[in-house]
Motif scaffolding. Structure first.
Motif, short mmCIF file in Angstrom:
data_model
loop_
_atom_site.label_atom_id
_atom_site.label_comp_id
_atom_site.label_asym_id
_atom_site.label_seq_id
_atom_site.Cartn_x
_atom_site.Cartn_y
_atom_site.Cartn_z
N ASN A 117 12.87 5.27 3.18
CA ASN A 117 11.75 4.33 3.08
C ASN A 117 11.00 4.35 4.41
O ASN A 117 10.90 3.34 5.10
N PRO A 118 10.45 5.52 4.79
CA PRO A 118 9.96 5.68 6.16
C PRO A 118 8.74 4.83 6.49
O PRO A 118 8.62 4.36 7.63
N ALA A 119 7.84 4.62 5.55
CA ALA A 119 6.64 3.84 5.87
C ALA A 119 7.01 2.40 6.21
O ALA A 119 6.53 1.84 7.21
N TYR A 120 7.87 1.79 5.40
CA TYR A 120 8.25 0.40 5.64
C TYR A 120 8.97 0.26 6.98
O TYR A 120 8.69 -0.66 7.76
N ASP A 127 13.26 -2.40 1.18
CA ASP A 127 14.17 -1.46 0.51
C ASP A 127 14.47 -1.88 -0.93
O ASP A 127 14.55 -1.04 -1.82
N ALA A 128 14.63 -3.17 -1.16
CA ALA A 128 14.87 -3.69 -2.51
C ALA A 128 13.77 -4.71 -2.82
O ALA A 128 13.96 -5.91 -2.66
N PRO A 129 12.59 -4.24 -3.27
CA PRO A 129 11.47 -5.17 -3.45
C PRO A 129 11.68 -6.15 -4.59
O PRO A 129 12.21 -5.79 -5.65
N THR A 130 11.26 -7.37 -4.38
CA THR A 130 11.33 -8.43 -5.39
C THR A 130 10.00 -8.50 -6.14
O THR A 130 8.99 -7.92 -5.70
N PRO A 131 9.94 -9.22 -7.27
CA PRO A 131 8.64 -9.45 -7.92
C PRO A 131 7.60 -10.06 -6.98
O PRO A 131 6.41 -9.70 -7.05
N GLN A 132 8.03 -10.94 -6.08
CA GLN A 132 7.08 -11.52 -5.13
C GLN A 132 6.55 -10.46 -4.17
O GLN A 132 5.37 -10.47 -3.81
N ASP A 133 7.40 -9.52 -3.75
CA ASP A 133 6.94 -8.43 -2.89
C ASP A 133 5.87 -7.60 -3.59
O ASP A 133 4.84 -7.25 -2.99
N TRP A 134 6.10 -7.28 -4.86
CA TRP A 134 5.10 -6.51 -5.60
C TRP A 134 3.79 -7.29 -5.75
O TRP A 134 2.70 -6.71 -5.62
N ALA A 135 3.88 -8.60 -6.00
CA ALA A 135 2.67 -9.42 -6.10
C ALA A 135 1.95 -9.46 -4.76
O ALA A 135 0.70 -9.36 -4.70
#
Length: 223
Positions: free
Chosen positions: A6-9, A41-49
């Motif tokens: 996950n190099p960008a993050y 690394d483990a995105p949540t629905p809130q992260d996607w929003a």
């Protein structure tokens, strides 16, 4: 998760934090620097929003990591496979003929990229790290530089040679010169190439690079 997955993050929350645009836990590069989005690394629905809000309607962004399910808040515009390679130990070699490229060189860099298409390179991509070039009779004929910097690693990117000057080993010289600068800082050089780019794959493997991860670039647009 290994930072190289996950190099960008890990760059945007580490050495490139000063460049990051942020919303919640999500990060991305400014559009004139690089197209990459950084999700945890483990995105949540809130992260996607948050990512959809950060990118904005009508804009696209690229996610670089192993394949990840994309929720309905985004639509997938395109995707393609990448191979991620790590350089062998002590790969770098200082090259006295190469020049450090600066802001005044950006027009020539953009022209070389337009001719050779090594991947995304924009008006302020040079802010990501050190870029080196070779000139002949004043013309920029080859270059390479540093892109993402997840802690402990530095990505070599924008490796390109003018078509009229290929077959002279210039890409290898620049790879080694950029790697020398990275190794001097104590970091590990790595890079990516398209999964079907057989010419680049042959070059990297002949130089001792080894595959670290199989990656996917997914181009996304908020719905």
């Amino acid at each position: 998760m290994d930072r190289l997955l996950n190099p960008a993050y890990h760059a945007l929350t580490g050495p490139h934090a000063d460049l990051a645009e942020a919303r919640g836990r999500v990060r991305k590069y400014p559009v004139d620097v690089a197209p990459f989005l950084g999700l945890p690394d483990a995105p949540t629905p809130q992260d996607w929003a948050d990512a959809a809000e950060l990118v904005g309607a009508g804009h696209t962004v690229a996610l670089m990591r192993p394949e990840l399910p994309v929720p309905d808040v985004f639509k997938v515009e395109a995707d393609f496979d990448l191979l991620q390679y790590a350089a062998p130990p002590s790969f770098g070699v200082v090259d006295p003929e190469v020049n450090v490229l600066g802001a005044d060189d950006v027009p020539d860099m953009l022209a070389l990229v337009a001719l050779t298409d090594p991947g995304p390179f924009r008006a302020r991509t040079i802010a990501l790290g050190t870029y080196l070039g070779l000139r002949r009779d004043g013309e920029l004929i080859a270059m390479a530089g540093e892109r993402m910097h997840p802690t402990g690693y530095v990505e070599i990117s924008a490796v390109c040679t003018h078509p009229d000057h290929r077959g002279q080993g210039l890409a290898t010289r620049l790879l080694r010169a950029v790697a020398a600068g990275i190794e001097h800082t104590g970091a590990q050089p790595f890079l990516h190439t398209g999964g079907t780019n057989t010419t680049a794959i042959r070059l990297y493997e002949s130089l001792g690079f080894t595959v670290t991860n199989r990656m996917k670039v997914t181009v996304l647009q908020p719905r």
